[in-house]
Design a protein around this motif. Structure first.
Motif: not given
Length: 322
Positions: A262-269
């Motif tokens: 989880a980053l300020p830019s969104g959910l990354w996988a």
């Protein structure tokens, strides 16, 4: 579990100048020996809390914690209050082999352990510094081994399910400074020395260390020994966005190569142990957890809701309001 070289100071780890670091650690350890405050009573909050700042799976439920502790059934969405915390909880950790055993880090310092899914807690800090624990993780292949990241200090380990603690690693040294760990997850990968990696999220990005605790390093493709021998490795083709804080990390127990951030830019996988990443959604999450039985089932706490996704983070459904 012997940790060769775990306590050795290097310029990479400390930025030079051991004396200040050691004096700081000595002070923290001595004060930690007298710290006996319970998690849920006897002390007012020392820092402002959020509605939810930590989540973990416990059997068929998601335990969500912040100003209080609740359990939410993922099938029905039914929420049950477990504990009204006097201090906000900053981190939670559990292991699928012991779904009712939870570890929590309250605001102000210390660690508490529950053996009944979060209803009753007891202090679990013997040897741990009296300082804020910023992140927790249970070892993927050893449910009795717990890791705690301590603000201003480093990484601590308990090999007896939180009864006693010992120091194992300095904070990551990134961009000419030590960085506190904001998120921590243990990953059982064949490329790790001994099979286990600890991945850490900081305000300056992602790093990791094998469980020999020899050196924090960038996430690269290939074997751990090769990466260490190579020194400065080329960056991955699709890393996480540079300079963004990694607010939460979660690994999939059933598929160790699967990671979520989880980053300020969104959910990354990532499907390759963090070498390459793709943005799955714009969700702003404070905390993440992955269903031990289903690597595509994720729980996430936002500012106002507990959500879950059964599609690897591409779409979300609200489980409960926070």
């Amino acid at each position: 579990m012997e940790r060769s070289g775990a306590l050795k100071k290097t310029p990479e780890a400390t930025g030079g100048g051991d004396s200040g670091t050691l004096c700081r650690r000595m002070f923290l350890a001595m004060t930690g020996g007298t710290y006996i405050a319970a998690l849920l009573a006897g002390r007012s909050a020392q820092a402002a809390g959020h509605a939810a700042s930590a989540v973990t799976f416990s059997g068929q439920s998601v335990v969500v914690a912040g100003d209080g502790v609740r359990s939410v059934d993922v099938s029905t969405g039914t929420a049950a209050g477990l504990t009204a915390a006097d201090r906000p909880i900053r981190a939670l950790a559990s292991h699928p082999d012991h779904p009712d055993r939870l570890f929590a880090a309250p605001a102000g310092g210390g660690i508490a352990r529950s053996d009944d899914g979060g209803r009753v807690w007891r202090s679990s800090i013997n040897g741990l510094p009296d300082a804020q624990v910023t992140a927790l993780a249970v070892a993927a292949a050893a449910p009795g081994t717990v890791y705690a990241a301590v603000a201003g200090d480093g990484l601590w380990c308990s090999e007896d399910a939180g009864r006693t603690w010992s120091f194992v690693m300095d904070r990551p040294w990134i961009e000419e400074a030590e960085r506190d760990v904001l998120a921590l997850t243990s990953v059982n990968l064949a490329s790790g020395m001994g099979g286990i990696w600890l991945y850490a999220g900081t305000r300056r990005g992602l790093t990791r260390v094998p469980d020999c605790f020899c050196r924090w390093q960038d996430v690269v493709a290939g074997d751990a020994m090769d990466a260490l021998a190579a020194g400065a490795a080329p960056p991955p083709e699709a890393p996480l966005p540079e300079g963004e804080p990694v607010l939460a990390l979660a690994s999939a127990h059933a598929a160790p190569e699967r990671l979520y951030a989880a980053l300020p830019s969104g959910l990354w996988a990532s499907a390759d142990s963090g070498v390459t990443w793709e943005r799955r959604s714009s969700l702003h999450a404070r905390a993440l957890a992955v269903d031990p039985a289903d690597p595509s089932h994720i729980a996430a706490a936002t500012d106002a809701e507990l959500k879950h996704s059964r599609g690897g983070g591409a779409n979300w459904t609200t489980l409960a309001a926070l």
